[in-house]
Design a protein around this motif. Structure first.
Motif, PDB file in Angstrom:
ATOM      1  N   GLU A  75      -6.334  -9.420   9.015  1.00 21.65           N
ATOM      2  CA  GLU A  75      -6.531  -8.119   9.667  1.00 21.65           C
ATOM      3  C   GLU A  75      -5.248  -7.636  10.317  1.00 21.65           C
ATOM      4  OE1 GLU A  75      -9.715  -8.625  12.382  1.00 21.65           O
ATOM      5  OE2 GLU A  75     -11.273  -8.822  10.835  1.00 21.65           O
ATOM      6  N   THR A  76      -4.543  -8.551  10.982  1.00 19.67           N
ATOM      7  CA  THR A  76      -3.272  -8.198  11.614  1.00 19.67           C
ATOM      8  C   THR A  76      -2.258  -7.757  10.574  1.00 19.67           C
ATOM      9  OG1 THR A  76      -3.651  -9.783  13.401  1.00 19.67           O
ATOM     10  CG2 THR A  76      -1.391  -9.023  13.082  1.00 19.67           C
ATOM     11  N   HIS A  77      -2.204  -8.515   9.468  1.00 20.72           N
ATOM     12  CA  HIS A  77      -1.276  -8.172   8.378  1.00 20.72           C
ATOM     13  C   HIS A  77      -1.604  -6.808   7.791  1.00 20.72           C
ATOM     14  CE1 HIS A  77      -0.098  -8.158   4.087  1.00 20.72           C
ATOM     15  NE2 HIS A  77       1.025  -8.687   4.563  1.00 20.72           N
ATOM     16  N   ASP A  78      -2.902  -6.553   7.580  1.00 25.77           N
ATOM     17  CA  ASP A  78      -3.313  -5.262   7.012  1.00 25.77           C
ATOM     18  C   ASP A  78      -2.962  -4.103   7.949  1.00 25.77           C
ATOM     19  OD1 ASP A  78      -4.294  -6.559   4.837  1.00 25.77           O
ATOM     20  OD2 ASP A  78      -6.390  -6.517   5.466  1.00 25.77           O
ATOM     21  N   ARG A  79      -3.135  -4.318   9.254  1.00 28.61           N
ATOM     22  CA  ARG A  79      -2.789  -3.265  10.218  1.00 28.61           C
ATOM     23  C   ARG A  79      -1.296  -2.972  10.183  1.00 28.61           C
ATOM     24  NH1 ARG A  79      -6.535  -5.852  13.687  1.00 28.61           N
ATOM     25  NH2 ARG A  79      -4.830  -6.918  14.785  1.00 28.61           N
ATOM     26  N   LEU A  80      -0.492  -4.041  10.122  1.00 25.97           N
ATOM     27  CA  LEU A  80       0.961  -3.856  10.061  1.00 25.97           C
ATOM     28  C   LEU A  80       1.368  -3.141   8.785  1.00 25.97           C
ATOM     29  CD1 LEU A  80       2.198  -7.324  11.418  1.00 25.97           C
ATOM     30  CD2 LEU A  80       2.259  -5.127  12.608  1.00 25.97           C
ATOM     31  N   MET A  81       0.733  -3.512   7.678  1.00 22.18           N
ATOM     32  CA  MET A  81       1.049  -2.869   6.402  1.00 22.18           C
ATOM     33  C   MET A  81       0.669  -1.401   6.428  1.00 22.18           C
ATOM     34  SD  MET A  81       2.580  -4.942   4.390  1.00 22.18           S
ATOM     35  CE  MET A  81       2.392  -4.133   2.805  1.00 22.18           C
ATOM     36  N   ASN A  82      -0.487  -1.097   7.035  1.00 19.25           N
ATOM     37  CA  ASN A  82      -0.924   0.301   7.133  1.00 19.25           C
ATOM     38  C   ASN A  82       0.036   1.117   8.002  1.00 19.25           C
ATOM     39  OD1 ASN A  82      -3.165  -0.121   5.526  1.00 19.25           O
ATOM     40  ND2 ASN A  82      -4.517  -0.587   7.247  1.00 19.25           N
ATOM     41  N   LYS A  83       0.494   0.510   9.107  1.00 12.95           N
ATOM     42  CA  LYS A  83       1.449   1.202   9.976  1.00 12.95           C
ATOM     43  C   LYS A  83       2.765   1.436   9.237  1.00 12.95           C
ATOM     44  CE  LYS A  83      -0.252  -0.325  14.500  1.00 12.95           C
ATOM     45  NZ  LYS A  83       0.062  -1.096  15.722  1.00 12.95           N
ATOM     46  N   GLU A  84       3.200   0.416   8.490  1.00  9.28           N
ATOM     47  CA  GLU A  84       4.449   0.545   7.738  1.00  9.28           C
ATOM     48  C   GLU A  84       4.334   1.623   6.669  1.00  9.28           C
ATOM     49  OE1 GLU A  84       8.410  -0.335   6.934  1.00  9.28           O
ATOM     50  OE2 GLU A  84       7.119  -1.007   8.581  1.00  9.28           O
ATOM     51  N   GLN A  85       3.172   1.649   5.975  1.00  9.24           N
ATOM     52  CA  GLN A  85       2.950   2.663   4.950  1.00  9.24           C
ATOM     53  C   GLN A  85       2.904   4.057   5.562  1.00  9.24           C
ATOM     54  OE1 GLN A  85       2.803   2.161   1.591  1.00  9.24           O
ATOM     55  NE2 GLN A  85       2.824   4.390   1.466  1.00  9.24           N
ATOM     56  N   GLN A  86       2.241   4.158   6.719  1.00 11.17           N
ATOM     57  CA  GLN A  86       2.164   5.449   7.412  1.00 11.17           C
ATOM     58  C   GLN A  86       3.561   5.912   7.831  1.00 11.17           C
ATOM     59  OE1 GLN A  86      -0.345   5.413  10.863  1.00 11.17           O
ATOM     60  NE2 GLN A  86      -0.043   7.570  11.306  1.00 11.17           N
ATOM     61  N   LYS A  87       4.365   4.966   8.330  1.00  9.12           N
ATOM     62  CA  LYS A  87       5.731   5.300   8.731  1.00  9.12           C
ATOM     63  C   LYS A  87       6.543   5.782   7.532  1.00  9.12           C
ATOM     64  CE  LYS A  87       9.891   3.264  10.776  1.00  9.12           C
ATOM     65  NZ  LYS A  87      10.512   2.009  11.291  1.00  9.12           N
ATOM     66  N   ASN A  88       6.415   5.075   6.406  1.00  8.61           N
ATOM     67  CA  ASN A  88       7.142   5.463   5.195  1.00  8.61           C
ATOM     68  C   ASN A  88       6.701   6.839   4.703  1.00  8.61           C
ATOM     69  OD1 ASN A  88       8.511   3.018   5.201  1.00  8.61           O
ATOM     70  ND2 ASN A  88       7.097   2.021   3.786  1.00  8.61           N
ATOM     71  N   ASP A  89       5.394   7.104   4.768  1.00  8.60           N
ATOM     72  CA  ASP A  89       4.878   8.407   4.334  1.00  8.60           C
ATOM     73  C   ASP A  89       5.402   9.531   5.235  1.00  8.60           C
ATOM     74  OD1 ASP A  89       3.489   7.147   2.345  1.00  8.60           O
ATOM     75  OD2 ASP A  89       1.563   7.151   3.388  1.00  8.60           O
ATOM     76  N   GLU A  90       5.450   9.271   6.540  1.00  7.56           N
ATOM     77  CA  GLU A  90       5.952  10.274   7.484  1.00  7.56           C
ATOM     78  C   GLU A  90       7.439  10.546   7.246  1.00  7.56           C
ATOM     79  OE1 GLU A  90       5.013   8.700  11.278  1.00  7.56           O
ATOM     80  OE2 GLU A  90       2.885   9.302  11.221  1.00  7.56           O
ATOM     81  N   GLU A  91       8.218   9.480   7.012  1.00  6.71           N
ATOM     82  CA  GLU A  91       9.649   9.640   6.752  1.00  6.71           C
ATOM     83  C   GLU A  91       9.883  10.408   5.451  1.00  6.71           C
ATOM     84  OE1 GLU A  91      11.244   5.719   6.766  1.00  6.71           O
ATOM     85  OE2 GLU A  91      11.306   5.571   8.972  1.00  6.71           O
ATOM     86  N   LYS A  92       9.064  10.118   4.437  1.00 11.32           N
ATOM     87  CA  LYS A  92       9.190  10.826   3.158  1.00 11.32           C
ATOM     88  C   LYS A  92       8.856  12.305   3.317  1.00 11.32           C
ATOM     89  CE  LYS A  92       7.452  10.808  -1.588  1.00 11.32           C
ATOM     90  NZ  LYS A  92       6.493  10.168  -2.533  1.00 11.32           N
ATOM     91  N   ALA A  93       7.767  12.590   4.050  1.00 11.02           N
ATOM     92  CA  ALA A  93       7.366  13.985   4.273  1.00 11.02           C
ATOM     93  C   ALA A  93       8.435  14.738   5.073  1.00 11.02           C
ATOM     94  CB  ALA A  93       6.026  14.035   5.010  1.00 11.02           C
ATOM     95  N   TYR A  94       9.032  14.074   6.076  1.00 12.38           N
ATOM     96  CA  TYR A  94      10.077  14.683   6.893  1.00 12.38           C
ATOM     97  C   TYR A  94      11.293  15.025   6.021  1.00 12.38           C
ATOM     98  CZ  TYR A  94      13.461  15.265  10.718  1.00 12.38           C
ATOM     99  OH  TYR A  94      14.410  15.765  11.568  1.00 12.38           O
ATOM    100  N   LYS A  95      11.691  14.067   5.175  1.00 10.74           N
ATOM    101  CA  LYS A  95      12.856  14.276   4.312  1.00 10.74           C
ATOM    102  C   LYS A  95      12.622  15.413   3.327  1.00 10.74           C
ATOM    103  CE  LYS A  95      15.995  11.827   1.207  1.00 10.74           C
ATOM    104  NZ  LYS A  95      16.284  10.531   0.530  1.00 10.74           N
ATOM    105  N   GLU A  96      11.432  15.455   2.733  1.00  5.75           N
ATOM    106  CA  GLU A  96      11.124  16.516   1.768  1.00  5.75           C
ATOM    107  C   GLU A  96      11.129  17.889   2.443  1.00  5.75           C
ATOM    108  OE1 GLU A  96       7.412  15.347   0.142  1.00  5.75           O
ATOM    109  OE2 GLU A  96       8.288  13.936  -1.309  1.00  5.75           O
ATOM    110  N   LYS A  97      10.561  17.979   3.647  1.00  6.59           N
ATOM    111  CA  LYS A  97      10.554  19.254   4.371  1.00  6.59           C
ATOM    112  C   LYS A  97      11.964  19.646   4.770  1.00  6.59           C
ATOM    113  CE  LYS A  97       8.306  21.756   8.110  1.00  6.59           C
ATOM    114  NZ  LYS A  97       7.218  21.777   9.091  1.00  6.59           N
ATOM    115  N   GLN A  98      12.769  18.674   5.160  1.00  5.60           N
ATOM    116  CA  GLN A  98      14.149  18.955   5.541  1.00  5.60           C
ATOM    117  C   GLN A  98      14.947  19.481   4.355  1.00  5.60           C
ATOM    118  OE1 GLN A  98      16.615  15.569   6.685  1.00  5.60           O
ATOM    119  NE2 GLN A  98      17.428  16.755   8.385  1.00  5.60           N
TER     120      GLN A  98
END
Length: 201
Positions: A75-98
């Motif tokens: 569960e801890t690993h899955d939460r960390l992976m989800n946070k990492e994926q969310q962070k990557n998605d946010e960074e990708k969306a930010y870069k595309e908008k920029q």
């Protein structure tokens, strides 16, 4: 007749007993595997992407503890992976908008530069018309009035032109992104002007 019935009942009872035993055996299956760090894990569900073995046994207190710890770790690993994926998605969306904002800003400024030159050229021509129409020495008041009108129109047109840059920016655009894009645009303009200056020399 009784023997046949008894045999039939006995056969049915044995079948049900075997089925119950099989279900009990199935419910007692534990999956065991070792991770890359050498830690042993147990789980009631099949793990994915690792080599595992099935252990058909009743859970001991130790096994239940290890299963619980393993599930918590997962569960801890899955939460960390989800946070990492969310962070990557946010960074990708930010870069595309920029990138979209950068393209809009650069294109808009290029259009503005061209249109400003046209406005300035038209203003110069109109001011010359004032000179021809009204003698600066003999009809100074009319000449001044003509120049003032042309200059006011020029300022208004340039102001409206500069406001077109706002079309690139929406309410959700972060200030940091705007600053980064404008800084990059200025660097690009300075480089282009330096190249143009070098070519003229």
């Amino acid at each position: 007749m009784r023997r046949i019935i008894t045999a039939a009942l006995l056969s049915a009872m044995l079948s049900l007993t075997a089925q119950a035993a099989a279900e009990k055996s199935s419910n007692n299956v534990v999956y065991r595997w070792v991770d890359e760090n050498g830690s042993v894990h147990y789980s009631p569900t099949k793990p994915w992407g690792v080599n595992f073995e099935s252990v058909n046994t009743n859970y001991s207190a130790h096994q239940r503890e290890m299963i619980e710890e393993s599930n918590k770790a997962k569960e801890t690993h899955d939460r960390l992976m989800n946070k990492e994926q969310q962070k990557n998605d946010e960074e990708k969306a930010y870069k595309e908008k920029q990138e979209r904002l950068q393209l809009c800003i650069d294109t808009t400024f290029d259009k503005m530069s061209y249109q400003k030159r046209r406005i300035e050229d038209d203003s110069v021509k109109q001011k010359l018309d004032c000179e021809y129409t009204f003698s600066r020495a003999k009809q100074k008041s009319k000449y001044d009035e003509c120049i003032l009108k042309i200059e006011s129109e020029r300022i208004e047109k340039v102001s409206q032109l500069e406001q077109s840059i706002n079309q690139c920016i929406d309410a959700d655009t972060p200030k940091k992104m705007i600053q980064e894009v404008m800084e990059k645009h200025r660097e690009h303009e300075e480089m282009r002007n330096a190249q143009a200056s070098g070519q003229q020399k």
